[in-house]
Design an enzyme around this catalytic site. Sequence first.
Site, PDB file in Angstrom:
ATOM      1  N   ALA A 114       4.886   6.995  -1.530  1.00 47.46           N
ATOM      2  CA  ALA A 114       5.709   7.065  -1.996  1.00 47.46           C
ATOM      3  C   ALA A 114       5.900   7.635  -3.054  1.00 47.46           C
ATOM      4  CB  ALA A 114       6.623   4.989  -2.813  1.00 47.46           C
TER       5      ALA A 114
ATOM      6  N   VAL B 125       0.741  -1.480  -0.098  1.00 45.89           N
ATOM      7  CA  VAL B 125      -0.066  -0.286   0.008  1.00 45.89           C
ATOM      8  C   VAL B 125       0.578   1.255   0.287  1.00 45.89           C
ATOM      9  CG1 VAL B 125      -0.277   0.358   2.242  1.00 45.89           C
ATOM     10  CG2 VAL B 125      -1.930   1.424   1.314  1.00 45.89           C
ATOM     11  N   LYS B 126       1.918   0.746   0.512  1.00 39.79           N
ATOM     12  CA  LYS B 126       3.060   2.161   0.489  1.00 39.79           C
ATOM     13  C   LYS B 126       3.569   2.850  -0.577  1.00 39.79           C
ATOM     14  CE  LYS B 126       2.901   3.112   5.247  1.00 39.79           C
ATOM     15  NZ  LYS B 126       1.979   3.976   5.362  1.00 39.79           N
ATOM     16  N   ASP B 127       2.989   2.536  -1.774  1.00 44.87           N
ATOM     17  CA  ASP B 127       3.251   2.642  -2.677  1.00 44.87           C
ATOM     18  C   ASP B 127       2.351   3.734  -3.670  1.00 44.87           C
ATOM     19  OD1 ASP B 127       5.534   0.564  -2.998  1.00 44.87           O
ATOM     20  OD2 ASP B 127       4.528  -0.423  -5.164  1.00 44.87           O
TER      21      ASP B 127
END
Length: 365
Positions: A72, A67-69
């Site tokens: 980022a 999910v952190k894509d």
Amino acid sequence: MLRTGLSSVARRAYSTTHTPIITAAKPVEGFVGALGNTPLIRLNRLSKETGSNIYAKAEFMNPGGSVKDRAALYVVKDAEERGLIKPGGTVVEGTAGNTGIGLAHVCRAKGYKCVIYMPNTQSQEKIDLLRMLGAEVHPVPAVAFDNPQNYNHQAARHAEALENAVWTNQFDNTANRRAHIETTGPEIWQQLEGQVDGFTCSTGTGGTLAGIARYLKEKSQGKTKIFLADPPGSVLYSYIKSGGTLIERGGSSITEGIGQGRVTDNLKGEIELIDDAVQIPDADSLKMIYRLLDEEGIYVGASSALNVVAAVEMAKKLGPGKNIVTILCDGAHRYQSRLFSKKWIESKGLIDALPEHLKKYATLD
């Protein structure tokens, strides 16, 4: 007679006179173009057990694996839009791993260098992956945020010492939250055609919960309920339950990248949107990791499993017939040397959390 290997139904589906079963997505522009639009998976066994539809957003299917894509990409875009970084510059971040992995991918795609500071308590798989992606990695002792040697503060000082560098500050940079207001929230709403009764997930930076909460509350005119899910050792459960009292952080959890000792800027502006909070014991999260693998064929990490346990708790509180959504943050391969090691599980005193029929998956020593 020539055998094609396709059933008669499949052959008819592939006929030019019939509408195809599969509609392929259009090509996208590079890594960045592939972010988002992840599937929403109905968890069949848990939905049957609760009498509500338990849906999980498959964020492990983002191209960088978590999910952190999304965050980022948005914190880098924010730095570009504000003129904080020029071509060939350096992105520096303090992260428990997944944001760093997303940043390493985005930096490779955009031609930036990437420097990551992270607590040395994180899995070796994450550290190794970051280095394989070309990031400069600094594992440092895990200390409280108010300590100058906290990994976030070290990242900030590193960026200040470089020319053409930016500390993206994922915890307090609200571009993180904006990623989920503009992408994840709308995707969930569209996938369920506006029928979203509840959403729950855990928080690290707070961006995912806050951004999705903001979007769903506005679209539903306040009808969608929002629950914060918290692991042991985090202060946010008590903060919500007490109406805003912060206690001293204590204890620890097998989960990585979630839980918090403070209210971040990403979460601060959206606290009033949170209707309730649930605290999930590590034993329940571990058991759910193994249940999801055994019952659904889904291989995810501890934070994802915690989210699913929270979704089940939310379904019980809201009653049957509801659509409850949560987040599958990342895959278990980033933690497998721990989560699927019988010795490691025993060292945490959690082996009895696993029913006998699930212990067969703990195959690593």
